[in-house]
Design an enzyme around this catalytic site. Structure first.
Site, PDB file in Angstrom:
ATOM      1  CB  THR A  72       3.899 -65.499  57.378  1.00 34.18           C
ATOM      2  OG1 THR A  72       5.248 -65.061  57.152  1.00 34.18           O
ATOM      3  CG2 THR A  72       3.425 -66.386  56.242  1.00 34.18           C
ATOM      4  CE  LYS A  73       8.443 -62.740  59.165  1.00 32.28           C
ATOM      5  NZ  LYS A  73       8.350 -63.645  58.037  1.00 32.28           N
TER       6      LYS A  73
END
Length: 193
Positions: A184-185
């Site tokens: 999710t980064k």
């Protein structure tokens, strides 16, 4: 892929044949754990790209936070924010320290420097701010407070991959910064600087 599915992120994957070539090199070297050829290449390339003197890769984003606290011999209380992934607080607890929560400022969603001093006690040894959503906290104000009270500063920079202020990487601020390259980064892998 389901046409009705909406993904938050979608990984950018290398050409499969190119990837197979790299796997063949790894198999030929018989070095498939830490500090292999590709591991070292990635650390060097990331340090150059992020404009930092050194980077060390870990298997997840929690371990660098744990290691940073241990490397700096942090004890007692650590000022941080509750507005973060649980790893920030867990790393403090797991090192036998006590997290002391300070509210965030609206503009950055990070620690509000104006509220830090009220939370400092004789047991406070460090501040662990979190850069949120690519918006860095006020590093100058936080460093001024840390210098005034002799505190270490460890930045949880999970959301700050490649973020710069006035041409300088935010990862060079404080005593240490950690990144998380979770799916999710911005960049999926893991490391600390």
């Amino acid at each position: 892929m389901n046409r009705n599915q909406i993904t938050v992120t979608s990984p950018l994957l290398p050409d499969l044949e190119e990837f197979h070539g790299m796997l063949k090199e790894i198999w030929a070297s018989k070095w498939i754990t830490n500090n292999g050829q590709f591991h070292k290449q990635l650390e060097k390339a990331l340090a150059e790209y992020l404009k930092v003197p050194y980077i060390s890769l870990f298997t997840n984003g929690t371990l660098p936070l744990l290691t940073a606290l241990q490397a700096l011999r942090i004890t007692g209380e650590v000022i941080t924010t509750p507005y973060s992934f649980v790893a920030t607080t867990h790393s403090i607890w797991w090192n036998g320290c006590r997290p002391v929560f300070v509210d965030i400022e609206e503009s950055t969603c990070g620690l509000d420097p104006e509220k830090i001093e009220a939370a400092i006690t004789p047991k406070t040894t460090a501040i662990m701010p979190v850069h949120c959503y690519g918006k860095p906290v006020n590093t100058e104000a936080i460093q001024a407070i840390a210098d005034k009270y002799g505190l270490k500063v460890i930045y949880d920079a999970a959301h700050a991959f490649g973020v710069e202020v006035d041409g300088e990487s935010v990862l060079n601020k404080g005593d240490m910064s950690t990144l998380s390259f979770h799916a999710t980064k911005v960049y999926p892998a893991h490391g600390t600087i």
